[in-house]
Design a protein around this motif. Structure first.
Motif, short mmCIF file in Angstrom:
data_model
loop_
_atom_site.label_atom_id
_atom_site.label_comp_id
_atom_site.label_asym_id
_atom_site.label_seq_id
_atom_site.Cartn_x
_atom_site.Cartn_y
_atom_site.Cartn_z
N LYS A 96 -36.64 12.46 0.33
CA LYS A 96 -38.08 12.54 0.12
C LYS A 96 -38.73 13.49 1.13
O LYS A 96 -39.50 14.39 0.75
N LEU A 97 -38.43 13.31 2.42
CA LEU A 97 -39.06 14.13 3.45
C LEU A 97 -38.61 15.59 3.35
O LEU A 97 -39.39 16.51 3.59
N GLY B 126 -29.38 9.83 6.40
CA GLY B 126 -30.59 9.13 6.81
C GLY B 126 -30.34 8.26 8.02
O GLY B 126 -31.22 8.06 8.85
N LYS B 127 -29.12 7.72 8.14
CA LYS B 127 -28.78 6.85 9.27
C LYS B 127 -27.39 7.20 9.77
O LYS B 127 -26.61 7.88 9.09
N GLY B 128 -27.08 6.72 10.97
CA GLY B 128 -25.77 6.96 11.54
C GLY B 128 -24.73 5.99 10.98
O GLY B 128 -25.05 5.03 10.29
N ALA C 40 -28.45 12.17 12.54
CA ALA C 40 -29.06 11.31 11.53
C ALA C 40 -30.58 11.42 11.62
O ALA C 40 -31.15 11.66 12.68
N GLY C 41 -31.24 11.25 10.47
CA GLY C 41 -32.70 11.30 10.44
C GLY C 41 -33.23 12.66 10.02
O GLY C 41 -32.48 13.52 9.57
N VAL C 42 -34.54 12.84 10.19
CA VAL C 42 -35.18 14.09 9.77
C VAL C 42 -36.11 14.58 10.88
O VAL C 42 -37.29 14.82 10.66
N ASP C 43 -35.57 14.72 12.09
CA ASP C 43 -36.40 15.22 13.18
C ASP C 43 -36.47 16.74 13.14
O ASP C 43 -35.93 17.38 12.24
N ALA C 44 -37.11 17.34 14.13
CA ALA C 44 -37.33 18.79 14.12
C ALA C 44 -36.01 19.56 14.16
O ALA C 44 -35.87 20.60 13.51
N LEU D 294 -31.17 19.47 23.07
CA LEU D 294 -31.70 20.07 21.85
C LEU D 294 -33.04 19.45 21.47
O LEU D 294 -33.95 20.14 21.02
N ALA D 295 -33.15 18.14 21.65
CA ALA D 295 -34.36 17.44 21.26
C ALA D 295 -35.57 17.86 22.09
O ALA D 295 -36.71 17.74 21.64
#
Length: 248
Positions: free
Chosen positions: A154-155, A7-9, A119-123, A88-89
């Motif tokens: 959750k996501l 979820g986090k770095g 980290a996180g839930v991006d594309a 990539l983003a």
């Protein structure tokens, strides 16, 4: 294919990715480690490598994904990320999906593929984790890390109710303390998500991890008998025993 997420770095995700890939390789398996951490790619740095081909050159169209594979002295192959780049983003979903599909095809040449996600839930994270049979969410006992790990679970479950998400507690003072940390996260998931993510493993705090990272040498090469090495090997064996969801 096993994806390593958080979820986090700052929770040790990349170090765990490197060490887990190494444990599989030491079992005689053909292993690929894919560095998919946008902008903060550092698998090559932790291993003391200087790749002349990375994801940036693949995205630019200069090489195929297979051409970007490099071998390591630790006995597994690597596709390095692109540190300091958001390339990539900036890819649209079609391009991300095409890159993921290319990785899935390449994976057929390996026994195991470990994907180090950002980290996180991006594309990018969602796209590449969808290719994995198992996603390991790495966290520790810090409240922010637990909150973000819960948000990731959750996501991910909202996007795919069948996603196989498992928890790894890292930097635990003791195995028992790590299990208590997991119990807190699991209780929140059960109460609010009606889902209990399995505990994949607990990695104890070990100063030898920092020493290995500082010296850019894999932990299992520099300190193969230390506690953290034992814990990652136990995690590897649990993954080899446990059934997993079929990937894409």
């Amino acid at each position: 294919m096993v994806a390593i997420a958080s979820g986090k770095g700052g929770v040790g995700k990349t170090w765990l990715s490197v060490t887990l890939a190494h444990t599989f390789a030491r079992q005689g398996q053909r292993v690929l480690l894919f560095d998919g951490d946008i902008g903060l790619a550092n698998v090559d740095i932790q291993l003391g490598l200087m790749p002349d081909r990375d994801l940036g050159s693949v995205i630019a169209g200069r090489f195929s994904l297979a051409d970007a594979v490099m071998s390591s002295e630790a006995g597994f192959d690597i596709i390095a990320g692109k540190s300091g780049s958001a390339s990539l983003a900036t890819l649209d979903q079609a391009a991300l999906t095409a890159l993921r599909d290319e990785l899935v095809q390449l994976a057929k040449s390996y026994d195991r593929v470990v994907i180090d996600l950002g980290a996180g839930v991006d594309a990018v994270v969602r796209t590449f984790s969808a290719a994995a049979g198992i996603t390991l969410v790495v966290t520790n006992d810090e409240p922010t890390a637990l909150t973000d790990a819960y948000a990731y679970i959750k996501l991910t479950r909202m996007a795919d109710r069948n996603a196989d998400v498992r928890v790894v507690i890292n930097i635990a003072p003791t195995t028992r303390e790590g299990e208590r940390t997991y119990a807190k996260l699991n209780k929140a998931a059960e109460n609010f998500l009606k889902y209990s993510p399995p505990l994949a493993g607990v990695i104890r705090r070990d100063e030898k991890v920092r020493d290995a990272i500082r010296n850019q040498v894999p932990l299992l090469t520099r300190h193969p008998m230390c506690e953290a090495a034992e814990d990652v090997e136990a995690l590897m064996h649990s993954l080899m025993r446990a059934p997993q969801t079929a990937p894409l």
